[in-house]
Design a protein around this motif. Structure first.
Motif, mmCIF file in Angstrom:
data_model
loop_
_atom_site.group_PDB
_atom_site.id
_atom_site.type_symbol
_atom_site.label_atom_id
_atom_site.label_comp_id
_atom_site.label_asym_id
_atom_site.label_seq_id
_atom_site.Cartn_x
_atom_site.Cartn_y
_atom_site.Cartn_z
ATOM 1 N N VAL A 124 0.838 -1.206 0.000
ATOM 2 C CA VAL A 124 0.000 0.000 0.000
ATOM 3 C C VAL A 124 0.869 1.252 0.000
ATOM 4 O O VAL A 124 0.691 2.167 -0.821
ATOM 5 C CB VAL A 124 -0.943 -0.001 1.216
ATOM 6 C CG1 VAL A 124 -1.618 1.361 1.371
ATOM 7 C CG2 VAL A 124 -1.995 -1.091 1.068
ATOM 8 N N ALA A 125 1.832 1.315 0.915
ATOM 9 C CA ALA A 125 2.645 2.525 1.055
ATOM 10 C C ALA A 125 3.482 2.794 -0.190
ATOM 11 O O ALA A 125 3.558 3.928 -0.676
ATOM 12 C CB ALA A 125 3.549 2.397 2.280
ATOM 13 N N ASP A 126 4.119 1.753 -0.716
ATOM 14 C CA ASP A 126 4.955 1.928 -1.909
ATOM 15 C C ASP A 126 4.116 2.313 -3.118
ATOM 16 O O ASP A 126 4.457 3.245 -3.857
ATOM 17 C CB ASP A 126 5.699 0.626 -2.202
ATOM 18 C CG ASP A 126 6.462 0.690 -3.521
ATOM 19 O OD1 ASP A 126 7.615 1.157 -3.512
ATOM 20 O OD2 ASP A 126 5.895 0.291 -4.561
ATOM 21 N N HIS A 127 3.019 1.606 -3.334
ATOM 22 C CA HIS A 127 2.241 1.816 -4.557
ATOM 23 C C HIS A 127 1.494 3.142 -4.542
ATOM 24 O O HIS A 127 1.321 3.770 -5.598
ATOM 25 C CB HIS A 127 1.276 0.659 -4.762
ATOM 26 C CG HIS A 127 1.950 -0.634 -5.156
ATOM 27 N ND1 HIS A 127 3.310 -0.769 -5.225
ATOM 28 C CD2 HIS A 127 1.423 -1.842 -5.495
ATOM 29 C CE1 HIS A 127 3.604 -2.004 -5.597
ATOM 30 N NE2 HIS A 127 2.482 -2.671 -5.778
ATOM 31 N N VAL A 128 1.030 3.572 -3.384
ATOM 32 C CA VAL A 128 0.352 4.869 -3.316
ATOM 33 C C VAL A 128 1.336 5.985 -3.664
ATOM 34 O O VAL A 128 1.018 6.897 -4.438
ATOM 35 C CB VAL A 128 -0.267 5.091 -1.922
ATOM 36 C CG1 VAL A 128 -0.681 6.548 -1.728
ATOM 37 C CG2 VAL A 128 -1.486 4.187 -1.735
ATOM 38 N N ARG A 129 2.548 5.926 -3.116
ATOM 39 C CA ARG A 129 3.557 6.941 -3.433
ATOM 40 C C ARG A 129 3.934 6.884 -4.909
ATOM 41 O O ARG A 129 4.041 7.918 -5.583
ATOM 42 C CB ARG A 129 4.803 6.745 -2.569
ATOM 43 C CG ARG A 129 5.865 7.833 -2.814
ATOM 44 C CD ARG A 129 7.016 7.779 -1.831
ATOM 45 N NE ARG A 129 8.020 6.795 -2.187
ATOM 46 C CZ ARG A 129 9.338 6.993 -2.154
ATOM 47 N NH1 ARG A 129 9.810 8.175 -1.789
ATOM 48 N NH2 ARG A 129 10.179 6.041 -2.457
ATOM 49 N N SER A 130 4.126 5.683 -5.426
ATOM 50 C CA SER A 130 4.493 5.540 -6.838
ATOM 51 C C SER A 130 3.402 6.094 -7.743
ATOM 52 O O SER A 130 3.683 6.780 -8.735
ATOM 53 C CB SER A 130 4.747 4.063 -7.172
ATOM 54 O OG SER A 130 5.801 3.543 -6.380
ATOM 55 N N ALA A 131 2.144 5.795 -7.418
ATOM 56 C CA ALA A 131 1.027 6.289 -8.230
ATOM 57 C C ALA A 131 0.949 7.808 -8.185
ATOM 58 O O ALA A 131 0.703 8.458 -9.203
ATOM 59 C CB ALA A 131 -0.282 5.674 -7.730
ATOM 60 N N LEU A 132 1.155 8.384 -7.017
ATOM 61 C CA LEU A 132 1.163 9.841 -6.879
ATOM 62 C C LEU A 132 2.174 10.465 -7.830
ATOM 63 O O LEU A 132 1.872 11.431 -8.547
ATOM 64 C CB LEU A 132 1.503 10.217 -5.428
ATOM 65 C CG LEU A 132 1.748 11.713 -5.145
ATOM 66 C CD1 LEU A 132 0.431 12.486 -5.207
ATOM 67 C CD2 LEU A 132 2.420 11.902 -3.785
ATOM 68 N N MET A 133 3.382 9.914 -7.877
ATOM 69 C CA MET A 133 4.432 10.484 -8.703
ATOM 70 C C MET A 133 4.186 10.231 -10.190
ATOM 71 O O MET A 133 4.455 11.089 -11.033
ATOM 72 C CB MET A 133 5.788 9.907 -8.287
ATOM 73 C CG MET A 133 6.151 10.151 -6.816
ATOM 74 S SD MET A 133 6.065 11.896 -6.317
ATOM 75 C CE MET A 133 7.335 12.601 -7.343
ATOM 76 N N LEU A 134 3.666 9.059 -10.537
ATOM 77 C CA LEU A 134 3.400 8.756 -11.941
ATOM 78 C C LEU A 134 2.295 9.641 -12.506
ATOM 79 O O LEU A 134 2.423 10.201 -13.600
ATOM 80 C CB LEU A 134 3.018 7.279 -12.094
ATOM 81 C CG LEU A 134 4.177 6.281 -12.027
ATOM 82 C CD1 LEU A 134 3.653 4.867 -11.871
ATOM 83 C CD2 LEU A 134 5.043 6.383 -13.267
#
Length: 889
Positions: free
Chosen positions: A280-290
């Motif tokens: 959850v933590a990794d993917h939410v941050r990654s999605a925000l940046m993408l």
């Protein structure tokens, strides 16, 4: 020390030492072989390989990166992450090994109160390429490291190349000993105790052909030696923040805390839950940046990766017990941490959140529908004793319900099942082969750019098309199949580079100009224009007359009508974009566009369809701007100046320091753009919106015609209205009511026809029930119903016949019909037949095979179909034979 401060100190340190601070390139990679940038040196590759001259001798950056190969491993280990940041300092023929080592060691060991990171020198090691004695001497002299803290490693670990012939060189890494609790002494392979956090690449050699990380020949030395370094920001963060892994640093852990609060589960108490928290933590941050860099969820390439990340995060929250929408709770938490380094996320969060929340809403619907189908498939698979979910079922989940295959595999594994991924891939391949070929495939160009680079070395192509449509020029060179050629003859299609050209090369959504290039006895038809290498404009031409050779004087002229219409379309795109923002608000930002003479389409961030009134308002605002005859101007400025001026940039695009800003009516429309435009908005002509649709979660597409194409479109609509009015004998303004009345009457008639047809089909039930065929004691009714009976009516007929025949004897009813050219079959059994161990699902599969298809269902009733109507009679006979075989067997 906060991650943002680690980042700031790095850039400040190198800026103070003469390095130009270069902003991160957007995450989407311009390299056709990569989806996203995966290294700090990505945007500097043209300088390292000699394609372009560096505008500065030394640079520093913090590059945003996304690694996609390890998505399945995220959370399972504490070392795999999707989004990460790579700090780097670069030298292009300026300083080399000694300075690189000196800079790195000073920044790493300098006390924190003096601007450094303050690492304890006694726990730091250096690894070097085993033959690089020069680096070993420098680590001893510059850093004072003793021999036992310098590790010699082989080519596999400490020699860098791009994997292809070209620049390469030895590396040297700074490692930190984290202590015996992380592994054995002097164990360099494990990677946990002796953690590498800064890699210094000494780019000094040229390599030849060969695969893998070692075994290729070193051909010699580069004429200019370069430095490329990469310091992992997240690694340094968890080392300086006293936590064990990247998931617990300040930029990531608050999302875990919020997820824990929402779910009531505690991080650190159970392994499976910890994996989900980290996902959850990794993917939410990654999605925000993408999303911040313009990527939108989709089914292809980078959009697919983003969709997968979002859906894994959403589903992980559901597995943690949280059923409500979660991104609305988690994305703002990630924003709060990342805005310290990327303040632009704050101003763009309206668009980012709109895209993310729309994707979650869509996926929640997908989960509801798809999970039910998945559960049934799992139950049927287990009931049959199989351990593998059929590829066809995985394909159905993907194609019909939007389930990524990765999610199906993941969910199946949780149920103890495998998935026939090869079968899935085969069906996907069939689907792709049936799909329309990508219209832009011809733009892919040649993987080998050496021919273009050779011509680029002769100079930049001057573009004169902003000022004129015709230019006297000279042929600089030509290419055949990507290689420089000495000449080309009539009938050939080749690529031509001119000294200067008025032809616009496709970019910024605007397609290339068309026209002619002529010379003495020479005539070339320009088919396409591209920029395969920065600074080089390449024309793809068909030689209509003569022989083409370098050095030939030519006259290049753009098709006048083509350019006028292209300018109308491109300026019209800017006008529609400004109208969208005026009507919908500042979050309706362009995420992509395409325009050609007379036509435009524009993709923009928005989560819902536009109602007819809103579409009309946008069209009216755009046409009012056209009528106002607003001035259109272009001027050059630096990128920071353009941003301060309020100019809009396209997400995911990489811009030079000097940019071109096109303005229509002052601040009403200011955009970074290299395209061609009209001089005044009135020259756009008529503008009519022809369509609006969805192209992905949170992204809409609006299409329009401009100029003469708009008038032609309106003329066709007017002719259509006139024709309908004449045929329906009504006035144009009464057409909507008239058509609605006709449609209602048609629906009523269709319902009545359906009722009559169903009654006729069911009337046959009594006769069929009274005349079964005895098959070794089983009462069998095999009947081919009239063509056109749909599956629902066929099922009703089979059940009606079965019901009339009772349970005294075993009964099997098989009904078959061909509807719209496709045969369908239903098999129904009574309770007595099932006691005889007959199964409807088995029988319908036998019938469906004869029809060139498949089928299945429960033991009492099953349904199937196929593609071969010629097998209908054989299908009914096959059921009869199967009954006899099973009863007598």
């Amino acid at each position: 020390m906060e991650t943002s401060e680690i980042r700031r100190r790095f850039l400040q340190y190198f800026e103070d030492r003469g390095h130009t601070v270069v902003p991160s390139a957007p995450l989407p990679s311009p390299d056709p072989n990569l989806l996203f940038n995966v290294a700090g040196m990505a945007q500097f590759v043209p300088y390292f390989v000699g394609q372009q001259t560096p505008p500065y001798p030394r640079a520093t950056s913090v590059q945003k990166c996304v690694r996609t190969l390890d998505i399945d491993e995220v959370g399972k280990t504490t070392r795999h992450g999707t989004f990460f940041q790579m700090n780097g300092n670069f030298s292009f023929g300026d300083y080399f090994k000694e300075k690189a080592i000196e800079y790195a060691w000073e920044l790493v060991t300098k006390p924190q109160n003096e601007g450094g990171y303050g690492f304890d020198e006694s726990v730091l090691y250096a690894s070097v390429y085993y033959e690089d004695d020069e680096a070993i001497d420098l680590w001893k002299r510059v850093a004072g490291l003793p021999d036992d803290r310098i590790v010699r490693l082989g080519m596999k670990d400490n020699f860098w190349s791009m994997g292809i012939p070209g620049p390469c060189g030895p590396c040297s890494e700074i490692l930190i000993d984290r202590g015996p609790e992380f592994g054995a002494d002097r164990d360099w392979e494990a990677g946990d105790r002796y953690l590498e956090f800064w890699n210094l690449v000494f780019m000094q050699n040229i390599r030849g052909e060969g695969g893998g990380k070692e075994g290729y020949p070193i051909l010699g030395e580069l004429p200019k030696k370069n430095i490329d370094t990469g310091l992992g920001l997240e690694r340094v963060a968890y080392l300086l923040q006293g936590v064990d892994n990247m998931y617990e640093i300040d930029e990531i852990y608050p999302v875990i805390e919020k997820a824990s609060e929402l779910t009531g589960r505690k991080y650190g108490s159970e392994h499976d839950d910890d994996v989900r928290f980290r996902v959850v933590a990794d993917h939410v941050r990654s999605a925000l940046m993408l999303i911040g860099d313009g990527v939108t969820p989709g089914n292809e390439q980078g959009g697919y990766v983003l969709r997968r990340l979002l859906r894994r995060a959403i589903r992980s929250m559901r597995l943690l017990g949280y059923e409500d929408p979660s991104l609305v709770e988690l994305l703002p938490v990630s924003l709060e941490q990342m805005k310290k380094s990327y303040p632009e996320l704050v101003t763009d969060f309206g668009r980012i959140s709109q895209v993310a929340y729309a994707e979650e809403e869509a996926f929640r619907r997908t989960l509801t529908a798809g999970t039910t189908i998945f559960d049934v498939a799992v139950r049927d698979t287990k009931a049959s004793g199989a351990h593998q979910l059929e590829g066809a079922k995985a394909f159905q989940l993907h194609d019909t319900y939007g389930f990524p295959i990765d999610l199906t595999v993941e969910m199946a594994a949780e149920q103890g099942l495998n998935v026939d991924t090869e079968g899935f891939k085969s069906l996907m391949k069939e689907q792709r082969e049936r799909a329309k070929a990508d219209a832009r495939a011809k733009k892919a160009g040649h993987a080998d750019t050496s021919g273009y680079r050779e011509l680029r070395e002769k100079g930049v192509t001057e573009f004169t098309g902003y000022q004129e449509l015709a230019t006297d020029s000279q042929v600089r060179g030509l290419l055949r199949d990507g290689a420089v050629a000495p000449f080309a003859e009539q009938g050939e299609t080749v690529e031509v580079v001119l000294e200067k050209t008025p032809f616009y090369a496709e970019s910024g959504g605007q397609i290339a100009d068309e026209g002619l290039i002529v010379g003495d006895g020479l005539k070339l038809n320009v088919l396409d224009v591209q920029r395969p290498v920065k600074g080089l404009i390449v024309h793809r031409v068909e030689i209509l007359e003569g022989v083409l050779r370098p050095g030939t004087d030519v006259h290049a002229e753009v098709d006048h009508d083509w350019r006028i219409s292209a300018c109308q379309a491109h300026s019209g795109t800017h006008v529609v974009h400004a109208a969208l923002r005026q009507v919908l608000g500042p979050n309706a930002l362009q995420s992509g566009s395409y325009n050609k003479p007379g036509y435009l389409r524009l993709d923009f961030a928005w989560s819902s369809a536009l109602d007819p009134a809103t579409r009309s308002e946008i069209e009216e605002v755009a046409n009012l701007a056209v009528r106002k005859d607003l001035p259109v101007s272009a001027q050059y400025m630096t990128l920071p100046e353009a941003r301060d001026w309020g100019a809009l940039a396209l997400f995911g695009e990489t811009y030079d320091e000097q940019v071109r800003v096109v303005e229509i009516g002052g601040p009403w429309s200011r955009e970074l753009c290299g395209g061609t435009h009209v001089k005044h908005s009135s020259q756009v002509g008529a503008l009519t919106v022809t369509g609006e649709s969805s192209v992905g979660a949170g992204v809409r597409r609006i299409e329009a015609f401009v100029g003469m194409e708009a008038l032609h479109y309106l003329g066709k609509e007017r002719a259509l209205v006139r024709l309908l009015s004449e045929n329906l004998k009504t006035r144009p303004e009464e057409l909507p009511a008239k058509v609605a009345d006709l449609a209602e009457r048609l629906r009523a008639a269709e319902k009545e026809l359906e009722r009559v047809r169903a009654a006729q089909v069911l009337q046959a039930a009594a006769e069929l029930a009274n005349s079964p065929k005895d098959v070794f004691g089983v009462q069998y009714v095999g009947h081919r119903a009239p063509d056109g009976v749909n599956g629902g009516d066929l099922r009703k007929l089979a059940l009606d016949v079965r019901g009339r025949m009772g349970n005294d004897k075993p009964v099997v009813v098989a009904m078959l019909s061909v509807n719209d050219g496709k045969p369908g079959v239903v098999v129904a059994l009574n309770d007595t037949a099932r006691e005889w161990r007959l199964k409807a699902g088995d029988l319908v599969r036998i019938a469906a095979e004869k029809l060139g298809g498949r089928g299945g269902g429960k033991d009492d009733v099953a349904q199937g179909g196929g593609t071969d109507p010629a097998g209908a009679d054989d299908a009914l006979s096959a059921v009869e034979h199967a009954i006899g075989h099973q009863v007598t067997g």
